[in-house]
Structure formats: structure tokens, C-alpha cells
Design an enzyme around this catalytic site. Sequence first.
Site, PDB file in Angstrom:
ATOM      1  N   GLU A  35      54.854 -22.477  54.982  1.00  0.00           N
ATOM      2  CA  GLU A  35      54.374 -21.920  56.110  1.00  0.00           C
ATOM      3  C   GLU A  35      54.761 -20.365  56.497  1.00  0.00           C
ATOM      4  OE1 GLU A  35      55.584 -24.811  58.887  1.00  0.00           O
ATOM      5  OE2 GLU A  35      54.343 -26.358  57.757  1.00  0.00           O
TER       6      GLU A  35
ATOM      7  N   GLU B 153      53.316 -30.292  56.465  1.00  0.00           N
ATOM      8  CA  GLU B 153      54.530 -30.526  55.660  1.00  0.00           C
ATOM      9  C   GLU B 153      54.349 -31.505  54.690  1.00  0.00           C
ATOM     10  OE1 GLU B 153      54.885 -29.998  59.145  1.00  0.00           O
ATOM     11  OE2 GLU B 153      55.828 -28.299  59.087  1.00  0.00           O
TER      12      GLU B 153
ATOM     13  N   ALA C 250      64.997 -26.902  57.402  1.00  0.00           N
ATOM     14  CA  ALA C 250      65.260 -28.048  56.886  1.00  0.00           C
ATOM     15  C   ALA C 250      64.985 -29.401  57.776  1.00  0.00           C
ATOM     16  CB  ALA C 250      66.753 -28.266  56.414  1.00  0.00           C
ATOM     17  N   ASP C 251      65.065 -29.090  59.240  1.00  0.00           N
ATOM     18  CA  ASP C 251      64.774 -30.119  60.045  1.00  0.00           C
ATOM     19  C   ASP C 251      63.377 -30.831  59.843  1.00  0.00           C
ATOM     20  OD1 ASP C 251      66.877 -29.627  62.735  1.00  0.00           O
ATOM     21  OD2 ASP C 251      66.332 -27.831  61.421  1.00  0.00           O
ATOM     22  N   PHE C 252      62.553 -30.061  59.214  1.00  0.00           N
ATOM     23  CA  PHE C 252      61.169 -30.524  59.091  1.00  0.00           C
ATOM     24  C   PHE C 252      60.952 -31.550  57.942  1.00  0.00           C
ATOM     25  CE2 PHE C 252      59.690 -26.187  61.086  1.00  0.00           C
ATOM     26  CZ  PHE C 252      60.316 -26.741  62.165  1.00  0.00           C
ATOM     27  N   ILE C 253      62.145 -31.697  57.074  1.00  0.00           N
ATOM     28  CA  ILE C 253      62.235 -32.550  56.087  1.00  0.00           C
ATOM     29  C   ILE C 253      61.956 -33.926  56.510  1.00  0.00           C
ATOM     30  CG2 ILE C 253      64.545 -33.284  55.586  1.00  0.00           C
ATOM     31  CD1 ILE C 253      64.238 -31.725  52.779  1.00  0.00           C
TER      32      ILE C 253
ATOM     33  N   HIS D  59      65.876 -27.270  65.261  1.00  0.00           N
ATOM     34  CA  HIS D  59      66.049 -26.487  64.179  1.00  0.00           C
ATOM     35  C   HIS D  59      67.438 -26.129  63.651  1.00  0.00           C
ATOM     36  CE1 HIS D  59      62.104 -25.506  66.269  1.00  0.00           C
ATOM     37  NE2 HIS D  59      61.796 -25.156  65.079  1.00  0.00           N
TER      38      HIS D  59
END
Lengths: 325, 327
Positions: free
Chosen positions: A29, A59, A83-86, A128
Site C-alpha cells: 500500500e 492485506e 507490522a501491526d497489520f500482520i 501502529h
Amino acid sequence: MREITIAQATAEALMEEMSKDPGIFIIGEDLTAHGGIFGQFVGIPEKFPDRILDTPISETAIVGAGVGAALTGMRPLVDLHFADFITITMDEIVSQAATMRYMFGGQSKMPLVIWAPDGAGLSAGPHHSKSFEAWFMHAPGMKVVVPSTPYDVKGLLKSALRDDDLVLFFQHKKLFKFKGPVPEEEYVIPLKKADVKREGSDVTVITYSMMVHHSLEAAKKLEGEGISVEVIDLRTVWPFDFDLIAESVKKTGHVVIAHESWKVGGVGAELASQIQEKLFDYLDAPIVRVGAEHTPIPFSPPLEKRVIPDAEDVYRAVKKVLEDA
Amino acid sequence: MAIDKDLALKLYRTMVRIRVFETVTEKLFLEGKLPGFVHLYIGEEAIAAGVNANLRIDDYILSTHRGHGHTLAKGGDMKKMMAENYGKFTGYCKGKGGSMHIADFSIGMLGANGVVGGQFPISVGAGLSIKLRKTDQVVVAYFGDGAANRGTFHEAMNMASIWKLPIIFVNEDNQFASTTRKVRTLSVEHVAQRASAYNVPGVRCDGNDVIAVYEAAKEAVERARRGEGPTLMSCQTYRLKGHFIGDPEKYRTHEEVEKFWKQEPIGRFEKIAFENGWLTEEEKNAIWEEYQKEADEAVKFAEESPYPDPEEALKDVFVNPLEEGLK
């Protein structure tokens, strides 16, 4: 030697590897408007316009796209934004990418790099600021890289892009502007190889990413008190370089393990366990761990500072491991 | 109808080959010879046969936990598949995957997925890879009506559409998501109705009519090869067997299943094939015998094959393990 930032080192590693290997492309993104949200891809959209792809905010499909492309001859780098969106894409990473080669009896390769900025300290709030490297050490099938300097970022990212296995590459978001020496000549750093960032003889501090810098600061302060601290930067947390750890532990007999992510169930827990299993006779004191409190990462600066470890915590841990001896 | 005898026989042969393999597998499972869980494709053969007749060996497919039929249609090896069902070392995955995870990268079969809807994002990657490499390959992602309710479906459909990726999303609407009827879980009557939300063609067809499937897939595959983007197909069928072998099937009646057996695709096609002179009684018998023999040989191969050495369990995690003890 010239000095460049971690963001520049990241872009350089990619551009050099992309020039050599037409299979490498970047997907994620918001990559092209500003060369990545941390400037980590500056120059790439102009040089390789067809090989850096802005995606919808999807994602699972972004990581899945990396998986499918890696299965069919490409070498993608997926940018996860934060990395939080992992957490959104755990199936694609853990059950698909990390499992496929094994599940299919060795038929497939997974030359995929999942790249993500992690870490706290910017008041970015609970969504975040997290660091998740321990999860990906816990589940099999991934190599996990957590570099701390421009030199290491460049050399390790080049290795990650050349590797035929899934590599998770976490860069601390507070370090993108951190400058350090990087030679003009080409070099690579093999995955798994740890680095002694400071030699010492009294205490071994095993650390990585942002905490390397905090540990070096603590070591400097302790030097003034006559305490000699060796700082080992793991650089790769899975697989980790136990040989180098053992060499240092046999020398100092005192171990502190410091990471910014949660102390409970963290990388330090596994390291401490393996060190006591294999090197018990060399230890003069119980291992001391430094890590975040067991809370989400809060927003307000004094709250965040309370939860996230820093140089002062490493300093106290070193004092403690010596007092306990 | 542009069906000649060669094509008719190809479609028929594929369906029979799948049916025989699945029937033998069911028997073996009920005899206690196969470990784990097995999900049969019986009754849905027309879909894999009709779609795959449009594919080349270098095209990719992604499959589901009910995937034996997709692999066989693509040209999969019965021996390796049966050996995998047994958990033997000679199986497709050396016994590490089992029935739900068959893959054959040599024929573009990128793997059966145990996670419902797990194949959608991966199909996007295969499609993107084709686009970046500038070939005219296509990807088929098979999925059930249950998978259509995963979030992965939405993300993958949108991404495939905006990038015009060469993917044919083939919904096998077998009326049941595991034990729950589609009418209780799907917001639309059939999945192809969702195509308009993604600005892609949506095609509904009779999934028990192999010619209808073949023709719908032909258009979708040709469109994808021309670079015009994905198609969402929904093939209406009925799962004649339980969700897995041993399913108590309390969610439906015996009468309902009997009714649908009268519409199963192989018998339906035989009638048409006889009428058109594509198939004779002798040819029919010879084809069934041929595949029964192939399946029997596959069983013999699997039974005579060794189990993997237990140490094999520690291999194949990585290509480059980087250290002793890490495989």
C-alpha cells in the site's frame, strides 16, 4: 566511509538486487507516491515503474499475491505498511507461505520477503507500534530478520531477497533516519549470523533492532563504572546464531537479553531457555530479561515510555545480573 | 454445439477417471485403510472435467480440501495421489500433506488448500506473476459456496478485477458449506450474482452438465488469455456424499440424496453421448475398466510403498536450513 540512512540503505539493497534479478518486485500500500511511507523505496518508482505496485487496502490479498507469485517463479517483496497489520494476514503467512514447501513434500520454494516497519516510541498508539517477531520464531517455516544499522539492513536485505525461503524482515520505524557507514562496494551479510556490536568481558547483552542502540548507550555508561559489557546484535532471530552467543556467555558468565517487544513469551524466553539448557555450567547468575510490559502500547508519551524498555532498563538489568552473581 | 467425438470422450474419460478414483478411495476409507479425513468429489466431476478441458499443462489451478477431482482432471498421477492418501513416502507430498493438500507443480497444480477460501489470495499472486512475466497462461481457482463468504473472496475479486488478471474463479455450488445449507449462509441465490460488484462477468451454469461447464469455461479462459481479465463462474451441482467420509448427514434426507443421484453428471452425459454417437456401450465399458485397472494399480502401488521414515518429518521446512538441526 560514506554515511547513509537506514531508509537509503533499504532502497539501495532493493535497487541493486532488482537490477540483477528481473523476478524481484515490490507490492503493498502507498509505495509510489512518496517512495514508501518511511522513504524506504525512494528512487525505485522512477527506476522500476512496473515493478513497484500500489495495491488496494487488502492485506490478505497482498500477502497472498506474494505467495502466489513466489510459487510461480517470481521473488516478491511484500510491504505490510505497519507490522501491526500482520495480524490480518496470519493465514497467508503461517498456514500458507510458511507451510507449503513442507506440506507439499518439498515440491515448492517460497522466495518471498515480507517486509514490515515495527516498533514503538513515536506515540503512534496501540495499532501502529507493535513488534511481533516472537510469533514468527514460534511457528516453523520462516526466517526472521531484525536489523539495527544501515550496514546490516543493506547486507541482510540483499541476502533475504536471494533466499529461497520465506523471510520476515522487520525494521524499527524509529530507525529509518538513523545514519551509519555503508561502503559503496557490494557486500551481503548471511542470514543467521550475529554481530558483536561492542566487545566486553563482564556481561553479555543479547539484543537486536532498536534495543541494540539502547544497549550500546547503557554499555557506555557502565564502562564509566568499570563494568565491561559485550553487546551481541542477533540480526536474525530465527534461526539464531547460538555459536556466537555461546562464545560470549562462556567468556562473561552473565547474560542479559533485551528486546522491545513483550517480555512474556518473547524471543528472550526462548534464548534464556536454550542458554540454560546448553550452558548452565558457565552461568554465574540467573539470566535477566528486558522487554515491554504486558500491555498494549499506549499513546501518551509518558505512558509509552513506561511500557517500552530503554537504555536505563538495560543498565539496571546489567547491574542486577552482576548483583545476583 | 461445437462438441466432437474427441472432445466428448475427453470430457467423459475425465469424469469417469475421477469417479472411479473417488469410489475406490471411499471403499478404502470405510475399510479403515486410510488415516485422517477424506472429502469426496462424487457428483461434481463435470466441473473439473469441463473447466480443465480448456486448460494447457502450463496453466495453473488452485484447489480445495475436496480437490482430488481437480488434480486428476489436470493430469494428476493416481499412484502418487493414492499413496498420499495412505500417508506413504511415495505420495505427492511424501505423506506430509495427505488428501487435503495434494499438489503437483509439474502440471501447474499449485496445491489443494485446507483453509476454506485460502486459495483466493494465492490465485491473485499466480495471476499477477503471469501478467508480470507477460505470458498467456491462466489461473483457475476452484472454490465452494462456503468459501464465497470469506473476506479473502472480496479482496481477491477486487484485486483481480482492477489489474485484469487472467483468473477464472470457478464456484462449485454443491449446496452445502460442510453441514450447513447454502440457503442459510449465502446472501444471494448463486455466487455469480456477486460478479457485478467487482465489474467482472458472472456466469451461472448447470454444473452437472459437462458441456455447459465446458462452454462457459471456454469463454472465460479465452477472455483471460486475451488479457481481458477475470470471470466469476458459478456451477450449480449437488454434493452426493457427506462433507467427509463418515459424515452422519443429519442435515438432509436419504430421499433428497436419491433424487439428486438421478441428475448426476456422468449418467446424464452418457445419454447424450449415445444419442450423438460419441460413445458406444463397448467404449463405455472399456473406459470404466481402464480406469478401474488404473485405480487398482494405484492401490497396489500405495499398499506396497513404504511409510516415510519418521525422520522425514523433520525435512522440507526450508530450502536453505542454515544450520545443523534446522531442516
